[in-house]
Structure formats: structure tokens, C-alpha cells
Write a protein that holds these residues in place. Structure first.
Motif, PDB file in Angstrom:
ATOM      1  N   PHE A 187      67.333 -13.915  89.441  1.00 20.34           N
ATOM      2  CA  PHE A 187      67.540 -12.508  89.174  1.00 20.34           C
ATOM      3  C   PHE A 187      67.842 -12.265  87.697  1.00 20.34           C
ATOM      4  CE2 PHE A 187      69.203 -11.862  93.781  1.00 20.34           C
ATOM      5  CZ  PHE A 187      67.909 -12.055  94.237  1.00 20.34           C
ATOM      6  N   PRO A 188      67.456 -11.104  87.172  1.00 15.18           N
ATOM      7  CA  PRO A 188      67.713 -10.799  85.753  1.00 15.18           C
ATOM      8  C   PRO A 188      69.201 -10.539  85.525  1.00 15.18           C
ATOM      9  CG  PRO A 188      66.780  -8.898  86.853  1.00 15.18           C
ATOM     10  CD  PRO A 188      66.719 -10.022  87.840  1.00 15.18           C
ATOM     11  N   VAL A 220      62.173 -12.876  90.131  1.00 17.25           N
ATOM     12  CA  VAL A 220      62.809 -12.404  91.365  1.00 17.25           C
ATOM     13  C   VAL A 220      62.156 -13.050  92.571  1.00 17.25           C
ATOM     14  CG1 VAL A 220      63.158 -10.380  92.837  1.00 17.25           C
ATOM     15  CG2 VAL A 220      63.642 -10.229  90.397  1.00 17.25           C
ATOM     16  N   ILE A 221      60.835 -13.133  92.577  1.00 22.73           N
ATOM     17  CA  ILE A 221      60.123 -13.764  93.692  1.00 22.73           C
ATOM     18  C   ILE A 221      60.563 -15.212  93.861  1.00 22.73           C
ATOM     19  CG2 ILE A 221      57.837 -14.625  94.364  1.00 22.73           C
ATOM     20  CD1 ILE A 221      56.684 -11.984  93.343  1.00 22.73           C
ATOM     21  N   ASN A 231      56.062  -8.960 100.365  1.00 18.90           N
ATOM     22  CA  ASN A 231      55.815 -10.085 101.268  1.00 18.90           C
ATOM     23  C   ASN A 231      56.577 -11.337 100.858  1.00 18.90           C
ATOM     24  OD1 ASN A 231      54.061  -8.401 102.629  1.00 18.90           O
ATOM     25  ND2 ASN A 231      52.242  -9.150 101.573  1.00 18.90           N
ATOM     26  N   ARG A 232      56.683 -11.590  99.557  1.00 16.49           N
ATOM     27  CA  ARG A 232      57.337 -12.814  99.108  1.00 16.49           C
ATOM     28  C   ARG A 232      58.861 -12.703  99.154  1.00 16.49           C
ATOM     29  NH1 ARG A 232      53.948 -17.341  98.439  1.00 16.49           N
ATOM     30  NH2 ARG A 232      51.856 -16.483  98.182  1.00 16.49           N
ATOM     31  N   CYS A 233      59.378 -11.542  98.794  1.00  7.87           N
ATOM     32  CA  CYS A 233      60.830 -11.403  98.727  1.00  7.87           C
ATOM     33  C   CYS A 233      61.465 -11.245 100.097  1.00  7.87           C
ATOM     34  CB  CYS A 233      61.198 -10.217  97.840  1.00  7.87           C
ATOM     35  SG  CYS A 233      60.810 -10.452  96.092  1.00  7.87           S
ATOM     36  N   GLU A 234      60.712 -10.821 101.103  1.00  6.05           N
ATOM     37  CA  GLU A 234      61.327 -10.674 102.423  1.00  6.05           C
ATOM     38  C   GLU A 234      61.809 -12.020 102.956  1.00  6.05           C
ATOM     39  OE1 GLU A 234      60.473  -8.938 106.906  1.00  6.05           O
ATOM     40  OE2 GLU A 234      59.336  -8.174 105.211  1.00  6.05           O
TER      41      GLU A 234
END
Length: 609
Positions: A302-303, A297-298, A360-363
């Protein structure tokens, strides 16, 4: 005095040593009362009568020395009789009803067993016993950590410097690390007939996994760097070891790389751990899958629903599917609310030690989705029929409008995203980062009266001038000096009252500048394909005539990150593979990558898409 139970016990131990049956030896050396049969209690009574504490210890050691062969210089394995005497003394004197006393006695017994493990010829016999005892000691350590009174009493018995004080679980991990080093440095365990390590080297990954587990329990998994470096330098290939060792090791290696923000390498290790994990080990496969999905996801992968419907993924649909929807929506305020530390999702990821990485990474992906949606709806996509013309362009003022609409949709009031300047009464609008306890007073806007530390520095009641004279400053004026001059510009952002208020035009540019900075970061990381122009702020997508504005300006995130990793190399550190194929059936299919000390996963099968 007759000691039939003791005689039978020592005879059995001597037989196991002569046959080098270390696994069976562990079964004889039980230390948990619930696991001991009645024979151990009878033997304890015999020891108390025939070999009382103090005067009987020397005679008991003489009996234990007969367990190993003798030479002209003495026994061939001097540490083993001492270990067995310590074990018998534990049965005779141990007070297992007292957790503190049991912990001290078993810690001493474990250290004595480690001494026996160090023997180059016979040490491998007690390898399983070392693992067994270390598990018991670690379990007691975790219990004591939850009991402040017993823990305080133990600290009094073992005073340490406040700066060097470690938890009991970490102490247990350090003891296990010693056993791991003894196994790794063993040179007597040559490869067996099937090229698999023998002797103590057969326990390298067994001890490493146990140490990594303890480091994980005490929250110090990132300090496992020395273990992985040692394995990279000296360990035999991982595929020579049992599947349980391989899967557990790759799981902790993936967790370590995840904690160090090496998400692509972590994904490779976790993917292989998931592939090799037995289909019936649903609990273990689910644990691996949690971190594997998070890595993907990062990195924008996506799964699939098919994956989330597997038996080992039970309950993960409710966790990850909403996250994927929010990232796609581009609603950064909904994302922050969803990952707030007090929210159910935030608490779940916090317990898994992934909250800060996911938040922090996904934003950044959320902002990319927002820019992409605004471009689809309001950007100039170019004229494909024209021979020459301007490239596709997005005015960032439209992204600013979208941000304001999101704020209005979430009911963001002046008190949340707009701070008021006391001197001018005007509003200062910013995007504002989520609160972070590591940077209190920096994430938000700081005023003259809100932060005592800033006030003490900038508005001191008295200060020394450049001549060393004390100057009184009862009015709280700004202290002059080179330090303030040097940081004048950054402090304008932190303390807007210093130079008065801003005009409405400056308020708008402040928000637009922050959006421009976010877009610049996305371009720098190749998540957006194009460049920025300033005044007016625009995102420009050149070279889109043949491939299209969307494909050129918004490349596939996973493909972008994986291609960048290819340029740096895909070798996973501390994952050792054989230079030559195994003489028996390989753990990898025909045509799998090989030929080096670390594995390459260009053709690895993915969990989801």
C-alpha cells in the motif's frame, strides 16, 4: 510568371537538405492553417496561377527535383521531390475547412513522407516531419471518429470487410508502425562519438512511443506485442536515448504489462519511469503514479501517506486510501460495492482501464484479510509452552459465520444472496460472484425458466434420439443423452431444480465449500501458509512453533509475490540496457545492475511502502 515566395521556400528547403537539418525542415512544412504565416497563403496563390492542378504538376516536380543532388542515373533521393510536390499540391488544392478532405489529403502526404523516410542515406532528414504529420493525421482521425456522418462517408470511399474493419486511429497507428520499422531496420545509423545511435535509429523510441500512444487511444495497447518484440531483438539500449523518450516508453511498457496481468514487471517499468521523470513534470508523474500505485496495491503493497501527499499525487489519497482500508477490513461486500461499475470509484478505475484488474485481483486480498481476522479472534494459536501439541488451527465454519454476519450487516436479503427452489421451497445460500457481462447466466443460479438457452438445450420441446428419430417433448422434460450425463454434476450447480431441493445441511455445506475453495486458492498462491483438511473443514498451520502462527500462516504478501518472481526472473522484456557502461555519465548510479540485455531491479528504490 514570377513566384518569389515559392522560390524562397524551395531555396530554404534545398539548404536544409544539404545541411541535413531535419528538425528545421519540420518547421518549414506546416500543414495546420493556424500555424501558417502569410507567406504560405501567398505561395498557395502563386502555385494556383503558375502551376495549376493537372497541367502544372509535372513542371512542379521538375523544380522539386533540383532540391537534392543528381547523379548519372537521376536524383540521389527520388522520393523526396515527390514528397515536396505533394506538400505544395496540398497547399494549392487542400480544402482544410472540410475535415474529411483534409484527412484524405494529409494521409496521402504522410504516406509519401514515409516513402522518403525509407531512403537509407537521406531518410533520417524527414524523421521529425513523419512524426509531426502522423500527429496531425491521428488528431483528425480522432475527430472524425466522433462524427458518424463523416465517418460513414469515409467508409463508403474505403470499403473494408466487416471482420477487418479498423478505426481511423488504429489505421494511423499502423502507418506510424511502418515508420517505426524503417527506423529500427536502418543499418546506416551507426553509433556516434558518444555511443548514441544516429540517423533513423535515433528515432526508434520516438516512433515507438507515438505508435503506442495511438494504440492506447484506440484501446488496442495489448496489440503492441510486435513492437516490444522488435525492440527486444534489434533496438539499441534505452539509456542511449533522451530522457523524454525513455520515460514515455517505460510508461507505455508498464501499461502494456499491466494490461497483460504481469503486475510485478509492470511495477518495475513504471517505477523507473517515475524515477526518471523530471520533477517539474507533475502531470506526467501523476499519470505514472496512478498505475504504479495500482500495481503495488494488487501485490499487497500500500502507498504511504507521505507519497500520497506529494504534489504529483494530488487527489490520489481520496482514491486509494479507501481501497486500502476496505482490503484490510476483510469486508468483501463493501469491496464489491466500492468497485461496482456504477460507483464513482468504479467509474474512475474504468476510465483508467484498471477496473477489472483491481476488482478481480484485490478481492482475493480481501478474503485473506477476512480469514486472518477470524483466525486472530477465533482460531487456535497453539500452546507455546507445550513440548508437543496440535498445530494452530482455524475451523472454516467460523469464517462462514463471519460471512453471514457481513451479509446481515449490509442488509443482504433473500432476493440478493438466497435463491428459492420452486420445487421444494427451500433456500440455497451461496456467496455469489459479482455480475459479469461475459458470463451472463453463470455467475448466478439458473432456474428452468430463467435462461432460454439452457431451456432449449436441457428441456427442448422436441429432440432426436440416438436412432435419429424425432421425439416430441411437449412437457419439457430433461432431454436424455451422453451430453447431459457428461455435464450432470456441473449442471447441478446451475440448475438446482433438476434433482429436487436440498436439505438445510446441504445449504450450509454449499457456503462452506465455497469458503473452502477460496482458502485453497489462497494456499495455492502461497498467500496462506498451511494446508486444508476436509470434513471438518479446517485451515492448519504446521511448523509455527518457532516463528509464530501469524508469521507462518499469513506471510507478507509483497515479499511472497516478489520472491516468487525472483524464481522466474526479474528481467523486464523489451527493456534493453547497455552491455557495457556508457562512456558518458550513466543514467544509473554506480553499482547499478548491468551486464545483460534487460535490466534487473533487485535493488531498485520503491515509491511507497
Amino acid at each position: 510568371m514570377a513566384t518569389p515566395m515559392l522560390d524562397q521556400f524551395l531555396a530554404s528547403i534545398a539548404d536544409l537538405v544539404s545541411k541535413r537539418q531535419g528538425d528545421n525542415l519540420q518547421d518549414y512544412l506546416q500543414v495546420v492553417p493556424e500555424q501558417m504565416r502569410d507567406g504560405y497563403r501567398h505561395m498557395a496563390l502563386e502555385l494556383q496561377k503558375a502551376y495549376p492542378k493537372g497541367p502544372g504538376d509535372e513542371r512542379l516536380l521538375k523544380r522539386c527535383e533540383a532540391l537534392v543532388p543528381k547523379t548519372a542515373d537521376g536524383t540521389t533521393w527520388p522520393a523526396f521531390p515527390l514528397f515536396i510536390r505533394s506538400y505544395l499540391a496540398y497547399l494549392r488544392d487542400g480544402n482544410v475547412s472540410n475535415l474529411l478532405e483534409a484527412y484524405k489529403a494529409l494521409s496521402a502526404l504522410l504516406n509519401q513522407c514515409l516513402q522518403a523516410l525509407g531512403d537509407s542515406q537521406m531518410g533520417a532528414i524527414v524523421l521529425r516531419t513523419v512524426v509531426y504529420l502522423s500527429q496531425i493525421v491521428a488528431s483528425l482521425a480522432m475527430t472524425l471518429e466522433k462524427n458518424p456522418q463523416l465517418l460513414a462517408q469515409l467508409r463508403l470511399d474505403r470499403p473494408q470487410d466487416a471482420f477487418e474493419r479498423t478505426s481511423l486511429v488504429e489505421d494511423a497507428a499502423n502507418v506510424v508502425r511502418e515508420g517505426f520499422i524503417k527506423c529500427l531496420s536502418d543499418r546506416g545509423g551507426a553509433a556516434g562519438p558518444k555511443a548514441r545511435p544516429e540517423g533513423k535509429r535515433a528515432g526508434i523510441y520516438l516512433m515507438a512511443n507515438h505508435c503506442l500512444k495511438l494504440l492506447h487511444k484506440c484501446g488496442k495497447l495489448r496489440s503492441a506485442d510486435t513492437i516490444f518484440k522488435s525492440i527486444s531483438a534489434q533496438s539499441p539500449p534505452l539509456e542511449y536515448y533522451p530522457a523524454a523518450h525513455r520515460v514515455t516508453y517505460l510508461y507505455y511498457l508498464g501499461r502494456y504489462l499491466f494490461a497483460n496481468n504481469s503486475f510485478y514487471l509492470a511495477r518495475n517499468a513504471l517505477q523507473e519511469a517515475y524515477n526518471q521523470c523530471h520533477v517539474q513534470c507533475l502531470k506526467q508523474k501523476r499519470l505514472i503514479l496512478i498505475y504504479l500505485i495500482s500495481c503495488n496495491v494488487i501485490m499487497g503493497r500500500f502507498p504511504s501517506l507521505q507519497l500520497l501527499q506529494k504534489p504529483e499525487a494530488q487527489g490520489l489519497y481520496d482514491i486509494f486510501y479507501p481501497v486500502c482500508l476496505i482490503i484490510r477490513s476483510g469486508d468483501y461486500l463493501a469491496f464489491r460495492k466500492h468497485f461496482d461499475a456504477g460507483s464513482p470509484t468504479g467509474q474512475w478505475f474504468l476510465r483508467k482501464s484498471m477496473l477489472y484488474q483491481m476488482r478481480n485481483r484485490c478481492e482475493l486480498l480481501v478474503w485473506r484479510s477476512l480469514v486472518r481476522k477470524v483466525f486472530l479472534l477465533g482460531g487456535f494459536h497453539g500452546d507455546p509452552s507445550a513440548q508437543r501439541g496440535p498445530p494452530p488451527i482455524l475451523h472454516l465454519s467460523k469464517v462462514e459465520t463471519a460471512v453471514r454476519l457481513l451479509q446481515a450487516r449490509h442488509g443482504v436479503k433473500v432476493s440478493l444472496d438466497i435463491s428459492t427452489s420452486k420445487s421444494s421451497g427451500t433456500n440455497i445460500i451461496t456467496i455469489r460472484l459479482p455480475a459479469d457481462s461475459d458470463y451472463d447466466g453463470i455467475a448466478g443460479l439458473v432456474s428452468k425458466t430463467s435462461d432460454p438457452d439452457v431451456d432449449d438445450y436441457l428441456f427442448a420441446q422436441s429432440y432426436y434420439d440416438e436412432n435419429g428419430e424425432l421425439i416430441e417433448n411437449p412437457g419439457g422434460q430433461i432431454v436424455p443423452g451422453p451430453e447431459y450425463d457428461e455435464y450432470a454434476d456441473p449442471l447441478d450447480d446451475l440448475v438446482p431444480d433438476i434433482h429436487g431441493g436440498y436439505t438445510e445441511t446441504e445449504h450450509v455445506s454449499r457456503l462452506l465449500q465455497e469458503i473452502e475453495s477460496i482458502v485453497a486458492s489462497l494456499i495455492k498462491q502461497n498467500l496462506l501458509g498451511g494446508y486444508l483438511t476436509h470434513n471438518p473443514a479446517r485451515f492448519v498451520i504446521p511448523g509455527a512453533k518457532h516463528v509464530g502462527a501469524m508469521a507462518k500462516g499469513f506471510p507478507n504478501i509483497w515479499q511472497t509475490i516478489s520472491s516468487q518472481q525472483h524464481s522466474y526472473g526479474e528481467d523486464v522484456p523489451a527493456w534493453i540496457i547497455a552491455k557495457q557502461p556508457l562512456p558518458t555519465q550513466s543514467a544509473f548510479p554506480a553499482g547499478a545492475p548491468g551486464g545483460g540485455r534487460v535490466i534487473n531491479l533487485k535493488g531498485a528504490k520503491a515509491v511507497g511502502s
